[in-house]
Design a protein around this motif. Structure first.
Motif, short mmCIF file in Angstrom:
data_model
loop_
_atom_site.label_atom_id
_atom_site.label_comp_id
_atom_site.label_asym_id
_atom_site.label_seq_id
_atom_site.Cartn_x
_atom_site.Cartn_y
_atom_site.Cartn_z
N ALA A 577 14.75 -46.87 68.62
CA ALA A 577 15.80 -46.29 69.46
C ALA A 577 16.80 -45.59 68.56
N PHE A 578 17.29 -44.43 69.02
CA PHE A 578 18.25 -43.63 68.25
C PHE A 578 19.61 -43.69 68.93
N ALA A 579 20.66 -43.74 68.10
CA ALA A 579 22.02 -43.76 68.63
C ALA A 579 22.41 -42.38 69.12
N GLU A 580 23.18 -42.36 70.18
CA GLU A 580 23.70 -41.12 70.74
C GLU A 580 25.20 -41.26 70.93
N ASP A 581 25.85 -40.12 71.16
CA ASP A 581 27.30 -40.13 71.36
C ASP A 581 27.67 -41.00 72.55
N GLY A 582 28.64 -41.87 72.33
CA GLY A 582 29.11 -42.74 73.41
C GLY A 582 28.27 -43.97 73.63
N LEU A 583 27.21 -44.14 72.86
CA LEU A 583 26.33 -45.29 73.04
C LEU A 583 26.87 -46.45 72.21
N SER A 584 27.03 -47.62 72.83
CA SER A 584 27.54 -48.79 72.13
C SER A 584 26.41 -49.45 71.35
N ALA A 585 26.83 -50.36 70.46
CA ALA A 585 25.85 -51.08 69.65
C ALA A 585 24.96 -51.95 70.53
N GLY A 586 25.54 -52.56 71.55
CA GLY A 586 24.74 -53.40 72.44
C GLY A 586 23.68 -52.59 73.17
N ASP A 587 24.05 -51.39 73.62
CA ASP A 587 23.07 -50.55 74.32
C ASP A 587 21.98 -50.07 73.38
N LEU A 588 22.34 -49.75 72.14
CA LEU A 588 21.34 -49.30 71.16
C LEU A 588 20.33 -50.41 70.89
N LEU A 589 20.81 -51.62 70.69
CA LEU A 589 19.90 -52.74 70.44
C LEU A 589 19.04 -53.03 71.66
N ARG A 590 19.61 -52.90 72.84
CA ARG A 590 18.82 -53.12 74.05
C ARG A 590 17.72 -52.09 74.19
N ASN A 591 18.04 -50.84 73.85
CA ASN A 591 17.03 -49.79 73.96
C ASN A 591 15.87 -50.04 73.01
N ALA A 592 16.17 -50.46 71.78
CA ALA A 592 15.09 -50.76 70.84
C ALA A 592 14.25 -51.92 71.33
N ASP A 593 14.88 -52.91 71.94
CA ASP A 593 14.13 -54.05 72.48
C ASP A 593 13.25 -53.61 73.63
N VAL A 594 13.75 -52.74 74.49
CA VAL A 594 12.94 -52.23 75.61
C VAL A 594 11.74 -51.45 75.09
N ALA A 595 11.95 -50.62 74.08
CA ALA A 595 10.83 -49.85 73.52
C ALA A 595 9.80 -50.79 72.89
N MET A 596 10.24 -51.84 72.23
CA MET A 596 9.30 -52.80 71.66
C MET A 596 8.51 -53.51 72.77
N SER A 597 9.16 -53.89 73.84
CA SER A 597 8.46 -54.53 74.96
C SER A 597 7.43 -53.58 75.56
N ARG A 598 7.78 -52.31 75.61
CA ARG A 598 6.82 -51.32 76.11
C ARG A 598 5.60 -51.23 75.21
N ALA A 599 5.80 -51.24 73.90
CA ALA A 599 4.68 -51.22 72.96
C ALA A 599 3.81 -52.45 73.13
N LYS A 600 4.42 -53.59 73.40
CA LYS A 600 3.65 -54.82 73.58
C LYS A 600 2.85 -54.77 74.88
N GLU A 601 3.44 -54.19 75.95
CA GLU A 601 2.71 -54.08 77.22
C GLU A 601 1.49 -53.18 77.08
N LEU A 602 1.58 -52.19 76.21
CA LEU A 602 0.47 -51.25 76.04
C LEU A 602 -0.59 -51.77 75.08
N GLY A 603 -0.53 -53.02 74.71
CA GLY A 603 -1.58 -53.62 73.91
C GLY A 603 -1.19 -53.99 72.51
N GLY A 604 -0.02 -53.62 72.06
CA GLY A 604 0.42 -53.98 70.73
C GLY A 604 -0.15 -53.08 69.65
N ARG A 605 0.27 -53.38 68.42
CA ARG A 605 -0.11 -52.61 67.24
C ARG A 605 0.14 -51.12 67.43
#
Length: 877
Positions: A577-605
C-alpha cells in the motif's frame, strides 16, 4: 449562664460597682492605704470576674487554655483579699503581716497563670537557664533601684534586718515577673495578650509594694499615685481576655528576648560603676554584684557545655549522614565553587576505581563528560550567587556522565548542597545510575521489540509510521505486509517452540532482503511489516516497493526451513500500500493488510497492490456478514431446485438444492454472501437449515409417487463442524427421506485440507447409505488418488469443460476422457452447465448419463418442479 450570654452587661455592672466603691473612697477621704485597699478590691473583683467569665466561655483546646484564666483569677482573688485586709493588719507589730503573705501567694499564683497562658516557643530554654536569666534580670533591676532609691533609704534605716524583710514581697514579685516575661514576650499563641497583661500586673505590684515598703520604713503614707498603679494594672487584665487575640500575636524577636537579661546586667554595671566613681562603697551592692557575676559564670559554663554537646551532635549527625549515603551506594564529596575536589569518600574506589587521595585537589570537570560540563558550571555559579534551586535554598540536582577508571562513561544523579559550616564549599552526593539506566533501556527495548525475532514490534512500527507520514518532503511512503502461508500447520505438527524458531529464521531472511533505511517489524503471529520511509513516488519508482515485495516472497519460498530435523516449505502472501495526501498511518497500515488478505484469498505466494475497491469489498463483506445473522433470524432465505435429468430418457432423476437470499426486495447473488458466510461460520447454521428444508420437500414429493433424489453441496466448515454426521442423520430421520435418495457433493480441495478427518466423516455418511459426489471434477490435482480412498458414487464434470464442447478440441477430448473414466470406475457421470443443443448431443454421443444446466432446466421454486418432472426432455428443448 446570663453572664455567658451577655458578658458586656456583666462587665459593665462590675465596672460600675468598682467605680462607685473607688469614688466613695476618694470622696470620703482617708489614708492612701485605705484608698489603695478599696481601689485594689474593686479592680481585683472586676479582673477576677472577667477571668472566670472568660474561662466559662472558652472552648476545649482553645489558646489560652481555661486553666490559665483560673490560675490568674484565683491569684487575683487572693491578692485582693490581702490588699483588703492590709489596713487592719498594718496596726500589728509584725514587719510582714498575714495580709502580706496573701499578697505574696496571689502574686505567685498570677505568675503561674501567665506561664500557663502561653505555649513555649521552639527555642525554649531549660529550667536552669530560665532561672538564671530571671535572677540576672531581677538582680539588675534591683541594683539600679538600690543605686537610685533603696540605697539611701537603707542608710537611714535603724534595723537592716527589718529593712530587707519589708522588701521581701516586692523582691519576690520582681523575680516572678522576670521569670515569666521572656517566655510571654517570645510566645506566638493566642494567650500572649493575657500573659503580657499578667506581667504588667506583676510589675505594677512590684512598684506599689516598693513604695509601700519605703513608706513603712519612714512611717509615712505611700504616695497615692504609686498605690493606684496596681488597681490600674488589674483593669488592663480585666480587659485583656476580650481583646482580639489574633491581631496581637506577633512576638518579639527571639534574639531580643534572649539578650534582655544581658542588657539589664550592662545597665546595672554602669550604675555600679557610677556609684564607685562617686566614692560610695556599699557592701549590699557588692554582694549583689558578686552574685550576678557568679550566675553569669555559671550560665556561661552551661552555655559552653550545651554548645559542645550540640557540636558533637552535629558531628555525629554529619558522620551518620555520610555513612548512610555510602551504605546506600552514594558517593559523598566536598568541592569549592570552582569545582575543585577538597574531600571525597572512600566509595569512589569501589564505584569508579579511583583512589581518593589521587582525586583530592583536582577539578572534578576532568572526570565529567565534556557535553555536561557547561551545565554543571552554570549550576555552581548559581549556588555561589545564593540563588534558590528547585530543591530548596542553596540546593540543586545534577545529572551528568562520569568517566570511570576503566574509561567507561557512567550516568549519575547528584544533589549539591551548600555546606552549612563553610559557605565556600559544596557538599555533593553522587549516585551511580548505570544499573537503572541499563534496566530502563532494557524495558524500552522489550516494549518496542519482539522477543522471538528481535525485530521491532507492532507498537514501534505504528509509531514510526506516524512519524514518517508527519514528516514533509519524504516522498510517497509505502508499507508492505507479509503473511507466511501454511504456518499454522507448522505449530500443529512440530509445536510452538519450533514455530518460534522458524519465525526467527524467516526474520533473518527478510532482514537480508530489505534495504538498510527500511524498517522491518514483526506485526504479530506469522505476519511481518516493512516500512519504506522515502524515495518511493509515482511511476517507475513505485516499482521499487513492488520489487522489494517480490524479493520478500522469494526469500521465504526459495528454500525450505529446517525445523525439528525436518524441512518445512512455506510461501508468503504480500500486500503493498502507498501513502497518499491526507492518508493517516492507521489507514495506510489497514490498506496494506487488506491487500495482503486479498493475496491470501487468491491462493498465496503472490503480491497484491492495494486498490480502493479492495477496501470497499471488505466493508461490503462485513456488512453482508452482519446482515446474514439477521437474515437467519428473520427467515429471509429461500430454496430453489435445479433439475438433474437422465440424458437418455429426459426424465428428472434428482434436484440440486440452491439457496437464495432476498434482502427485502433485493436479490443477493450467492457468490456475494456464501464467501462471508463461510468466513464467519454462519454457513454451518445456514447449511443445516437448507438440509432440513430440502429433505422435507423431497420426502413429500417421493410420498406422492415421484421417484426423485436430492443433491446438496457441502462446505468445508460444515464438514468440520461438531456433530456433522449426527445432523445429517437427524434430518433424514425427521423428514423420512431414505439415505440413498440424498447425494452430498464436495469439491476436490476439501479432500486435500485436513484430508483424514474429512474422509473419515464422509465415510461414516457413506455407511449410512448417503451417496457421495465430487463436484467440479477435473479442476483439482488429487482427484484420482482420493477416488481410491473414498467410495464415491458420482462425479460432476465442471462447467468449464462443458462450455468448450464443439468449440475447443482439447476441452472436448478432456470431457470425453472424464466420461470414460467414470464409466470404467462404475460411477455416475453428471455434466454441469449444459446451455446449448450441440453440447447436449455431444454428451449423449460420449455416453454421459446425466446432466443439468439452463438448457434442461433452470433453478425454480418447489411448485415448478412437479410439472417439469412430467415433461419430456425433448419438449423442454
Amino acid at each position: 449562664m446570663d453572664g455567658r450570654r451577655n458578658p458586656r452587661g456583666s462587665l459593665t455592672a462590675a465596672a460600675g460597682l468598682g467605680a462607685v466603691g473607688l469614688a466613695a473612697a476618694l470622696i470620703g477621704g482617708g489614708s492612701s492605704s485605705v484608698i489603695a485597699a478599696v481601689a485594689g478590691v474593686a479592680a481585683g473583683l472586676l479582673a477576677a470576674f472577667s477571668l472566670f467569665l472568660a474561662a466559662l466561655r472558652s472552648q476545649p483546646g482553645q489558646r489560652p487554655r481555661p486553666a490559665a484564666w483560673r490560675w490568674l483569677a484565683v491569684g487575683t482573688l487572693t491578692w485582693l483579699v490581702g490588699i483588703g485586709l492590709r489596713p487592719a493588719a498594718d496596726g500589728t507589730p509584725f514587719v510582714l503581716t498575714f495580709a502580706d503573705l496573701l499578697l505574696l501567694v496571689g502574686s505567685v499564683l498570677m505568675a503561674i497563670g501567665c506561664g500557663v497562658a502561653v505555649t513555649p516557643s521552639a527555642y525554649s530554654r531549660g529550667a536552669v537557664r530560665q532561672a538564671a536569666d530571671a535572677y540576672l534580670g531581677a538582680a539588675s533591676i534591683f541594683t539600679v533601684g538600690w543605686v537610685l532609691l533603696l540605697g539611701p533609704a537603707f542608710q537611714k534605716a535603724e534595723e537592716p534586718g527589718a529593712f530587707f524583710s519589708t522588701l521581701a514581697l516586692p523582691i519576690v514579685c520582681l523575680f516572678a515577673a522576670c521569670a515569666v516575661a521572656p517566655a510571654v514576650a517570645a510566645a506566638r499563641s493566642g494567650g500572649r495578650v493575657v500573659g503580657l497583661a499578667g506581667v504588667i500586673v506583676l510589675g505594677a505590684i512590684t512598684v506599689a509594694e516598693v513604695s509601700t515598703a519605703l513608706a513603712r520604713l519612714s512611717g509615712d503614707d505611700p504616695p497615692l499615685a504609686t498605690v493606684l498603679i496596681a488597681p490600674a494594672a488589674f483593669l488592663v487584665l480585666a480587659v485583656a481576655p476580650w481583646l482580639d487575640q489574633r491581631r496581637l500575636r506577633r512576638p518579639l524577636p527571639i534574639a531580643l528576648t534572649a539578650a534582655t537579661p544581658l542588657v539589664l546586667v550592662a545597665v546595672a554595671t554602669v550604675a555600679v560603676a557610677v556609684q564607685a566613681i562617686s566614692g560610695n562603697r556599699d557592701a549590699a551592692l557588692s554582694a549583689i554584684a558578686a552574685s550576678v557575676v557568679l550566675v553569669l559564670l555559671g550560665r556561661l559554663f552551661v552555655l559552653l557545655v550545651e554548645t559542645a554537646g550540640m557540636r558533637r551532635l552535629v558531628d555525629v549527625g554529619e558522620r551518620q549522614l555520610r555513612q548512610l549515603a555510602e551504605n546506600t551506594g552514594d558517593l559523598v564529596l566536598v568541592c569549592d565553587h570552582d569545582g575543585v575536589i577538597r574531600e571525597i569518600g572512600a566509595a569512589v574506589q569501589e564505584t569508579y576505581g579511583y583512589c581518593p587521595d589521587d582525586l583530592a585537589g583536582r577539578p572534578m570537570f576532568d572526570y565529567i563528560h565534556p557535553e555536561d560540563v557547561p551545565g554543571i558550571q552554570a549550576l555552581l555559579r548559581r549556588m555561589a550567587a545564593e540563588e534558590v534551586g528547585p530543591e530548596g535554598p542553596g540546593t540543586c540536582r545534577i545529572a551528568c556522565r562520569v568517566r570511570a577508571a576503566d574509561g567507561t562513561w557512567r550516568p549519575t544523579e547528584s544533589v549539591a548542597t551548600r555546606d552549612v559550616r563553610n559557605e565556600d564549599q559544596i557538599l555533593v552526593s553522587v549516585r551511580d545510575m548505570s544499573d537503572q539506566v541499563a534496566l530502563r533501556n532494557q524495558v524500552t527495548h522489550l516494549t518496542f521489540h519482539d522477543g522471538v525475532t528481535g525485530l521491532p514490534n507492532r507498537a514501534y512500527f505504528e509509531e514510526r509510521a506516524r512519524e514518517v507520514l508527519a514528516r514533509r518532503g519524504s516522498g510517497r511512503t509505502a508499507v508492505i505486509f507479509l503473511d507466511l502461508d501454511g504456518f499454522t500447520g507448522v505449530n500443529d505438527s512440530v509445536g510452538h517452540a519450533s514455530g518460534d524458531y522458524l519465525l526467527g529464521q524467516a526474520a533473518r531472511r527478510l532482514r537480508s532482503a530489505v534495504r538498510a533505511d527500511d524498517t522491518l517489524a514483526r506485526w504479530g503471529g506469522d505476519e511481518f511489516a516493512v516500512l519504506l520511509e522515502g524515495g518511493v513516488s509515482t511511476g517507475s519508482d513505485a516499482q521499487t516497493a513492488i520489487d522489494l515485495a517480490e524479493r520478500l516472497v522469494r526469500a521465504v519460498s526459495s528454500e525450505p526451513f529446517r525445523v525439528a530435523d525436518r524441512d518445512m516449505a512455506l510461501t508468503a502472501s504480500v500486500g503493498v500500500a502507498f501513502a497518499e495526501d491526507g492518508l493517516s498511518a492507521g489507514d495506510l497500515l489497514r490498506n496494506a493488510d487488506v491487500a495482503m488478505s486479498r493475496a491470501k484469498e487468491l491462493g498465496g505466494r503472490r503480491v497484491e497492490v492495494f486498490a480502493a475497491h479492495m477496501h470497499a469489498d471488505v466493508v461490503r463483506r462485513l456488512e453482508i456478514a452482519a446482515d446474514l445473522q439477521r437474515a437467519l433470524l428473520d427467515n429471509q432465505f429461500a430454496i430453489e431446485y435445479q433439475p438433474v435429468v437422465d440424458l437418455a430418457t429426459s426424465r428428472v432423476t434428482a434436484v440440486e438444492a440452491l439457496v437464495r437470499w432476498w434482502r427485502g426486495s433485493t436479490f443477493v447473488p450467492p457468490e456475494q454472501f456464501l464467501g462471508p458466510a463461510e468466513d464467519t461460520g454462519l454457513i454451518v447454521p445456514l447449511s443445516e437449515w437448507i438440509l432440513r428444508e430440502a429433505c422435507n420437500e423431497v420426502a413429500a414429493w417421493r410420498a406422492s409417487s415421484l421417484d426423485i433424489g436430492l443433491s446438496l453441496n457441502l462446505s468445508l466448515r460444515q464438514i468440520t463442524a461438531p456433530r456433522f454426521v449426527e445432523t445429517v442423520s437427524q434430518a433424514l430421520a425427521e423428514s423420512g427421506l431414505p439415505a440413498s435418495a440424498l447425494t452430498l457433493e464436495v469439491i476436490e480441495e476439501m479432500l486435500v485440507e485436513d484430508a483424514e478427518d474429512t474422509i473419515n466423516k464422509l465415510s461414516q455418511l457413506r455407511a449410512l447409505g448417503v451417496r457421495l459426489a465430487i463436484d467440479d471434477f477435473g479442476t483439482g490435482y488429487a482427484s484420482l488418488a482420493f477416488l481410491r480412498q473414498l467410495p464415491v458414487d458420482m462425479i460432476k464434470i465442471d462447467p468449464s469443460f462443458v462450455s468448450g464442447l464443439g468449440r475447443d478440441e482439447t476441452l472436448t477430448l478432456l470431457t470425453r476422457t472424464i466420461v470414460r473414466l467414470g464409466h470404467d470406475l462404475g460411477l455416475i457421470v453428471v455434466a454441469e452447465g449444459i446451455e446449448r443443443p450441440e453440447q447436449l448431443e455431444l454428451l449423449r454421443e460420449m455416453g454421459c448419463t446425466r446432466g443439468q444446466g439452463y438448457l434442461v432446466g433452470r433453478p425454480m421454486a418447489a411448485r415448478g418442479v412437479d410439472s417439469l418432472m412430467r415433461t419430456s426432455l425433448q419438449n423442454t428443448a
